[in-house]
Design a protein around this motif. Structure first.
Motif, PDB file in Angstrom:
ATOM      1  N   ALA A 124       0.702  -1.220   0.076  1.00  0.00           N
ATOM      2  CA  ALA A 124       0.147   0.000  -0.092  1.00  0.00           C
ATOM      3  C   ALA A 124       0.885   1.202   0.117  1.00  0.00           C
ATOM      4  CB  ALA A 124      -0.884   0.041   1.310  1.00  0.00           C
ATOM      5  N   ASN A 125       1.815   1.300   0.995  1.00  0.00           N
ATOM      6  CA  ASN A 125       2.715   2.653   0.835  1.00  0.00           C
ATOM      7  C   ASN A 125       3.316   2.728  -0.397  1.00  0.00           C
ATOM      8  OD1 ASN A 125       4.451   0.285   1.280  1.00  0.00           O
ATOM      9  ND2 ASN A 125       5.767   1.621   2.491  1.00  0.00           N
ATOM     10  N   GLU A 126       3.772   1.826  -1.229  1.00  0.00           N
ATOM     11  CA  GLU A 126       4.323   2.045  -2.546  1.00  0.00           C
ATOM     12  C   GLU A 126       3.330   2.692  -3.470  1.00  0.00           C
ATOM     13  OE1 GLU A 126       5.484  -0.325  -0.359  1.00  0.00           O
ATOM     14  OE2 GLU A 126       7.712   0.765  -0.272  1.00  0.00           O
ATOM     15  N   GLN A 127       2.147   1.927  -3.400  1.00  0.00           N
ATOM     16  CA  GLN A 127       0.876   2.499  -4.279  1.00  0.00           C
ATOM     17  C   GLN A 127       0.751   3.781  -3.954  1.00  0.00           C
ATOM     18  OE1 GLN A 127       0.049   0.485  -7.137  1.00  0.00           O
ATOM     19  NE2 GLN A 127      -0.767   2.636  -7.822  1.00  0.00           N
ATOM     20  N   GLN A 128       0.530   4.322  -2.913  1.00  0.00           N
ATOM     21  CA  GLN A 128       0.178   5.455  -2.359  1.00  0.00           C
ATOM     22  C   GLN A 128       1.428   6.517  -3.125  1.00  0.00           C
ATOM     23  OE1 GLN A 128      -0.029   5.256   1.786  1.00  0.00           O
ATOM     24  NE2 GLN A 128      -1.955   4.516   1.730  1.00  0.00           N
ATOM     25  N   HIS A 129       2.644   6.158  -2.852  1.00  0.00           N
ATOM     26  CA  HIS A 129       3.828   7.020  -3.428  1.00  0.00           C
ATOM     27  C   HIS A 129       3.453   7.106  -4.737  1.00  0.00           C
ATOM     28  CE1 HIS A 129       8.310   7.635  -3.851  1.00  0.00           C
ATOM     29  NE2 HIS A 129       7.621   8.692  -4.294  1.00  0.00           N
ATOM     30  N   LEU A 130       3.323   5.837  -5.744  1.00  0.00           N
ATOM     31  CA  LEU A 130       2.898   6.332  -7.247  1.00  0.00           C
ATOM     32  C   LEU A 130       1.967   7.243  -7.295  1.00  0.00           C
ATOM     33  CD1 LEU A 130       3.622   2.491  -8.328  1.00  0.00           C
ATOM     34  CD2 LEU A 130       5.183   4.614  -8.566  1.00  0.00           C
ATOM     35  N   ASP A 131       0.932   7.030  -6.809  1.00  0.00           N
ATOM     36  CA  ASP A 131      -0.586   7.960  -6.925  1.00  0.00           C
ATOM     37  C   ASP A 131      -0.106   9.458  -6.583  1.00  0.00           C
ATOM     38  OD1 ASP A 131      -1.868   5.729  -7.368  1.00  0.00           O
ATOM     39  OD2 ASP A 131      -2.666   5.333  -5.258  1.00  0.00           O
ATOM     40  N   ALA A 132       0.939   9.542  -5.616  1.00  0.00           N
ATOM     41  CA  ALA A 132       1.135  11.025  -5.483  1.00  0.00           C
ATOM     42  C   ALA A 132       1.979  11.480  -6.453  1.00  0.00           C
ATOM     43  CB  ALA A 132       1.929  11.007  -4.093  1.00  0.00           C
ATOM     44  N   MET A 133       2.727  10.545  -6.944  1.00  0.00           N
ATOM     45  CA  MET A 133       3.710  10.976  -8.167  1.00  0.00           C
ATOM     46  C   MET A 133       3.044  11.600  -9.459  1.00  0.00           C
ATOM     47  SD  MET A 133       6.876   8.349  -7.968  1.00  0.00           S
ATOM     48  CE  MET A 133       7.403   8.690  -9.670  1.00  0.00           C
ATOM     49  N   LYS A 134       1.881  10.772  -9.772  1.00  0.00           N
ATOM     50  CA  LYS A 134       0.818  11.265 -10.949  1.00  0.00           C
ATOM     51  C   LYS A 134       0.344  12.593 -10.504  1.00  0.00           C
ATOM     52  CE  LYS A 134      -0.596   6.252 -11.466  1.00  0.00           C
ATOM     53  NZ  LYS A 134      -1.636   5.412 -11.087  1.00  0.00           N
ATOM     54  N   LYS A 135       0.300  13.210  -9.613  1.00  0.00           N
ATOM     55  CA  LYS A 135      -0.029  14.438  -9.284  1.00  0.00           C
ATOM     56  C   LYS A 135       1.040  15.539  -9.601  1.00  0.00           C
ATOM     57  CE  LYS A 135      -3.638  12.865  -6.116  1.00  0.00           C
ATOM     58  NZ  LYS A 135      -4.107  12.783  -4.736  1.00  0.00           N
ATOM     59  N   MET A 136       2.157  15.356  -9.732  1.00  0.00           N
ATOM     60  CA  MET A 136       3.407  15.973 -10.025  1.00  0.00           C
ATOM     61  C   MET A 136       3.795  16.018 -11.553  1.00  0.00           C
ATOM     62  SD  MET A 136       6.234  14.568  -7.265  1.00  0.00           S
ATOM     63  CE  MET A 136       5.600  14.040  -5.790  1.00  0.00           C
ATOM     64  N   SER A 137       4.372  17.047 -11.814  1.00  0.00           N
ATOM     65  CA  SER A 137       4.658  17.375 -13.082  1.00  0.00           C
ATOM     66  C   SER A 137       6.070  18.510 -13.269  1.00  0.00           C
ATOM     67  CB  SER A 137       3.703  17.978 -14.212  1.00  0.00           C
ATOM     68  OG  SER A 137       3.241  19.000 -13.678  1.00  0.00           O
ATOM     69  N   GLY A 138       6.424  18.485 -14.593  1.00  0.00           N
ATOM     70  CA  GLY A 138       7.594  19.258 -14.672  1.00  0.00           C
ATOM     71  C   GLY A 138       8.809  19.011 -13.702  1.00  0.00           C
ATOM     72  N   ALA A 139       9.473  20.166 -13.526  1.00  0.00           N
ATOM     73  CA  ALA A 139      10.810  19.983 -12.932  1.00  0.00           C
ATOM     74  C   ALA A 139      10.627  19.436 -11.381  1.00  0.00           C
ATOM     75  CB  ALA A 139      11.137  21.604 -12.687  1.00  0.00           C
ATOM     76  N   GLU A 140       9.313  19.908 -10.773  1.00  0.00           N
ATOM     77  CA  GLU A 140       9.231  19.330  -9.344  1.00  0.00           C
ATOM     78  C   GLU A 140       9.123  17.700  -9.679  1.00  0.00           C
ATOM     79  OE1 GLU A 140       5.591  18.955  -6.180  1.00  0.00           O
ATOM     80  OE2 GLU A 140       4.998  19.285  -8.248  1.00  0.00           O
ATOM     81  N   PHE A 141       8.428  17.213 -10.760  1.00  0.00           N
ATOM     82  CA  PHE A 141       8.466  15.643 -10.930  1.00  0.00           C
ATOM     83  C   PHE A 141       9.887  15.196 -11.202  1.00  0.00           C
ATOM     84  CE2 PHE A 141       8.424  11.778 -13.339  1.00  0.00           C
ATOM     85  CZ  PHE A 141       7.414  11.062 -12.628  1.00  0.00           C
ATOM     86  N   ASP A 142      10.731  15.848 -12.132  1.00  0.00           N
ATOM     87  CA  ASP A 142      11.864  15.387 -12.335  1.00  0.00           C
ATOM     88  C   ASP A 142      12.886  15.241 -11.094  1.00  0.00           C
ATOM     89  OD1 ASP A 142      11.064  15.603 -14.943  1.00  0.00           O
ATOM     90  OD2 ASP A 142      12.268  17.474 -15.480  1.00  0.00           O
ATOM     91  N   LYS A 143      12.797  16.303 -10.352  1.00  0.00           N
ATOM     92  CA  LYS A 143      13.796  16.267  -9.119  1.00  0.00           C
ATOM     93  C   LYS A 143      13.369  15.089  -8.307  1.00  0.00           C
ATOM     94  CE  LYS A 143      14.777  21.068  -8.926  1.00  0.00           C
ATOM     95  NZ  LYS A 143      14.506  22.481  -8.299  1.00  0.00           N
ATOM     96  N   HIS A 144      12.060  14.975  -7.972  1.00  0.00           N
ATOM     97  CA  HIS A 144      11.575  13.987  -6.930  1.00  0.00           C
ATOM     98  C   HIS A 144      11.668  12.601  -7.735  1.00  0.00           C
ATOM     99  CE1 HIS A 144       8.653  11.944  -4.306  1.00  0.00           C
ATOM    100  NE2 HIS A 144       8.475  11.266  -5.215  1.00  0.00           N
ATOM    101  N   TYR A 145      11.512  12.473  -9.126  1.00  0.00           N
ATOM    102  CA  TYR A 145      11.590  10.974  -9.454  1.00  0.00           C
ATOM    103  C   TYR A 145      13.175  10.740  -9.324  1.00  0.00           C
ATOM    104  CZ  TYR A 145      11.816   7.332 -13.029  1.00  0.00           C
ATOM    105  OH  TYR A 145      12.329   5.983 -13.681  1.00  0.00           O
TER     106      TYR A 145
END
Length: 197
Positions: A124-145
């Motif tokens: 569940a915690n990994e799936q929640q992380h993926l779900d949160a990543m889907k809400k990110m984009s652009g430079a914020e996403f790049d740094k996080h990923y």
């Protein structure tokens, strides 16, 4: 659920899972809390009570950890291919999907041969992380990923180093063969992360 995995030596380290969602209540990413979560989960999940990584002695523990980590890398890579803004990040994500899908397929064959059932879905915690990543984009996403990829591949290298010493010949051979690929991913992730502003 982590306690169940830990008790059963299902240490979901590896290619491995990143962290909890890392989202604060206002919807922004809180990298500080995410980092501390990852650090504590790494130490909790990478060793048993004797301080040894069970992946070095228990074939099932290695296969379970590797399966969860591999699934996480593939799913995060798929998200990155659409959410990232940097072409270099997207290309890296495509490589993660390709390489980890191939490794996952080989691992499933070994597990099936040995009648080991590995997880078919993420905790569940990994799936929640993926779900949160889907809400990110652009430079914020790049740094996080890419931050996630650096941390995940550090854990994965450790997991596969332990797996290469596994008493099961098939598991050891798989881990030994796959380790250089993962080490290459780790190096690339660090290089790409260093270019992000």
């Amino acid at each position: 659920m982590k306690k169940v995995f830990l008790a059963a030596t299902l240490v979901a380290a590896l290619m491995v899972q990143a962290c909890n969602s890392g989202q604060s209540t206002d919807g922004t990413t809180d990298s500080t809390s995410m980092d501390s979560t990852e650090m504590s989960s790494t130490s909790d999940m990478a060793t048993d009570t004797s301080g040894q990584n069970p992946a070095s002695s228990d074939p099932k523990a290695f296969m379970e950890q590797a399966a969860i980590g591999g699934m996480m890398e593939v799913e995060a890579g798929k998200i990155a291919q659409t959410q990232a803004s940097s072409q270099r990040v997207k290309d890296f994500a495509a490589l993660m999907v390709k390489d980890h899908s191939a490794a996952n397929k080989e691992l499933m064959g070994i597990a099936s041969k040995k009648s080991v059932t590995v997880p078919a879905s993420l905790p569940a915690n990994e799936q929640q992380h993926l779900d949160a990543m889907k809400k990110m984009s652009g430079a914020e996403f790049d740094k996080h990923y890419m931050g996630m990829m650096v941390q995940d591949h550090d854990k994965t290298v450790s997991l596969f180093q332990a797996g290469s010493k596994n008493s099961d010949a098939d598991v050891s051979a798989f881990a030994t063969k796959t380790l250089p690929i993962i080490e290459g991913h780790a190096k690339m992730a660090m290089e790409i992360q260093g270019t992000l502003k």
